[in-house]
Design an enzyme around this catalytic site. Sequence first.
Site, PDB file in Angstrom:
ATOM      1  N   ASP A   9      59.238 103.941  64.155  1.00 24.96           N
ATOM      2  CA  ASP A   9      58.125 104.012  63.558  1.00 24.96           C
ATOM      3  C   ASP A   9      57.351 102.299  63.101  1.00 24.96           C
ATOM      4  O   ASP A   9      58.417 102.030  62.418  1.00 24.96           O
ATOM      5  CB  ASP A   9      57.491 105.310  63.688  1.00 24.96           C
ATOM      6  CG  ASP A   9      55.599 104.840  63.863  1.00 24.96           C
ATOM      7  OD1 ASP A   9      55.094 105.975  64.367  1.00 24.96           O
ATOM      8  OD2 ASP A   9      54.654 103.879  64.354  1.00 24.96           O
TER       9      ASP A   9
HETATM   10  C1  GLC Z   1      51.247 103.553  63.909  1.00 25.68           C
HETATM   11  C2  GLC Z   1      51.846 105.237  64.193  1.00 25.68           C
HETATM   12  C3  GLC Z   1      52.168 104.208  65.749  1.00 25.68           C
HETATM   13  C4  GLC Z   1      51.592 103.301  66.400  1.00 25.68           C
HETATM   14  C5  GLC Z   1      52.425 102.143  65.476  1.00 25.68           C
HETATM   15  C6  GLC Z   1      52.135 100.588  65.750  1.00 25.68           C
HETATM   16  O1  GLC Z   1      51.530 103.619  62.896  1.00 25.68           O
HETATM   17  O2  GLC Z   1      52.407 105.976  64.122  1.00 25.68           O
HETATM   18  O3  GLC Z   1      51.686 105.654  67.114  1.00 25.68           O
HETATM   19  O4  GLC Z   1      51.905 102.957  67.968  1.00 25.68           O
HETATM   20  O5  GLC Z   1      52.434 102.613  64.387  1.00 25.68           O
HETATM   21  O6  GLC Z   1      50.439 100.626  66.373  1.00 25.68           O
END
Ligand code: GLC
Length: 741
Positions: A269
């Site tokens: 993430d």
């Molecule tokens: C965010 C979220 C994730 C998302 C990623 C990219 O923090 O936790 O679900 O896909 O970053 O935006």
Amino acid sequence: MSLNNVQHLHQSFSEEEQKVQQLLSAMTLSEKIGQMSQFSGNEGFISPDLAEAVKAGKVGSVLNEVDVNVVNQLQHIAVNETRLGIPLLIGRDVIHGFKTIMPIPLGQAASWSKDLVKQGAKVAAIEAKTRGINWTFAPMIDISRDPRWGRIAESFGEDPFLSSVLGVAMVQGFQGNSLKDKGSIAACAKHFAGYGASESGRDYNTANIPENELRNVYLPPFKAVADAGVATFMASFSDLNGVPASGNEWLMKQVLRKEWQYQGFVVSDWDSIRQLSVHGFTQDDKQSAYEAVNAGIDMEMVSSTYQNHIEDLIADGKLIIAQINTMVANILTVKFKLGLFENPFTNQDDLPKVLNQQHLAIAKQSALQSCVLLKNSANTLPINLNKTNSIAVIGPLANDGYEQLGTWIFDGEGKDSKNCLDAIKDVVNGDAEIHFEQALSNTRSKDTQYFTNAVATAEKSDVAILFLGEESILSGEAHCRSNIDLPGCQEQLIEAIAKTNTPIILVVMAGRPLTLTNIIDKVDSVLYAWHPGTMGGPAIADLLFGKQSPSGKLPVTFPRNVGQIPMYYAHKHTGKPASQDMYVHMDDIPQRAPQTSLGMAATHLDTHFSPLFPFGFGLSYTHFKYQNLLLSTDKLKFNQPLKVTVEVLNTGDIDADEIVQLYLRDLVGSVTRPVKELKGFERVHIKAGETKTVTFTLDTKDLAFFDRNMRFNAEPGEFLLWIGGNCEAQLMASFSLEEEH
Ligand code: GLC
């Protein structure tokens, strides 16, 4: 290795694998680390740093760039100005639509319609592809049993079975029959795993989940989409049982790779690898990079621990190049499957236009089937225009095209929405007066100065439709609430209008179940619309005026108050189960009652142990009767299918859909088993006065669970089976699974 073995090896490798291995063998370590690195785009231009990094082969993917010309330029640099010409993965959170916005996933879950979820994802994929996006970070299939948690809005709710079916449908919608199809993009199962169990419903908080519960509740949707071929996984931010997911070798290697034989790639993430040191799981970025590679997180989203430390870690002998090769091969394989090496560029003329009529029709159908009728006393709904001369439309969400879109909308725009007030005017079409009072500037407002106007308008109207709930910013990532009542002074507004004699229809837009206990008795009807998306207005108007009956069912339990959380239908029986005869409310306890007189059961003193609305619940404008529940046998052998049939009667005078649900209880297990588990559902359309026979077939695997020794087994013994329109269905049958000989 003999020539014959090499030939055999080559024959056993697919053509794609040979291409991957060929490319891999030509790559430098720096280029391999580049493929493992995802950079954030500059949103509309290419900064010199980004251009230089791509040119140097340091970038495998870019996220958050949605200008198709900029995307094509980035691909041009990657393909034509680097040593090996490896195209980029272009990622974006296309969670419930790109320009045509579907209901939030929790709302789509309320439709219990895998076809609509699939169609919605297909629309999203096509529209995202017009901007060169080839990878979405969806479906989010975290089991969510805590409505305080803002990200429940992105989930399919509390149930592993429903989340598995809809998660697979969403993956199929995004990925199509082939990732090479023009309208296909790679999907991403997130957040692996256990994120929905964040303590106290606070985002990013610790998740402590016993392995048996993890395997029986939180992992099944991920296993389902892995088996369905989801191209990628995303590691969760969570500290899972003391080991953050982005460094969790057991989760990523033992479960995902060894047990599930998953072949795609895993992305972290946002910054979650660097955060391993913030968790206190690692000393610094170098150790974070080590732990994440060791766990098998193939690609690092945005942080730069891989770029900065993998070369040293290999030089130190802490990591071996074979690990890196495997991870890069996982990434390259997805790029080959997407056809990016054949054509990395986007020509918008090759794809349908965004927001076209077909897409909008799917969005409307999804919103129609997502709305849940929670209350309809005195049949206030549907509004009969032959008997209605004046309609009050009140509330800040009645005509707010932006707020009806919901959370996780990066590219949808409020200007494209059809709002409720306009849609009501279209349907009424001059057949009644419509008086609109916003009453509040927004859902958080505490300013009651316009209540007088709202009450006066309601007073002179035949019916008052209130559009209340949560603005979209009150749910979604990092937007958790410890009190989930209607925000601001919306409850006071309801109370003020309830003092008139005008019937009240409450339409709620929200990203979570709200606790409606304080106002539920003050309104006549409640239609729960979640955040219904671009076509929310026309869908809700059609339901309000009876063009179609509401058919949605709750994918998540609605508690009476926040103190009951966590509250979900598939709970364990306990040794002292809550029961009506054991329930004592604190107000009924005699003064100085001795300790033993209080009744001993799993209840609270100040709140009844039942939910306000149970999982699977949803009313219709007609009524359905269930009868003649029949099983093909009441003594089931292992690997013998169980056929279940039931008759469903539409006893009313309106044709409508009903979502027929099948629940099971395994009475005794080597670990305690839930009092009920959803094991089947089917949406059926039944004409007024007609009867339909619905059939389910259960296999032994439907009875199986992870037992005391973490083996996935069905165990002999007695089972109860219910079928009905929600989890409290009463029509029941029983059968036994016989000992395996
Ligand atoms: C965010 C979220 C994730 C998302 C990623 C990219 O923090 O936790 O679900 O896909 O970053 O935006």
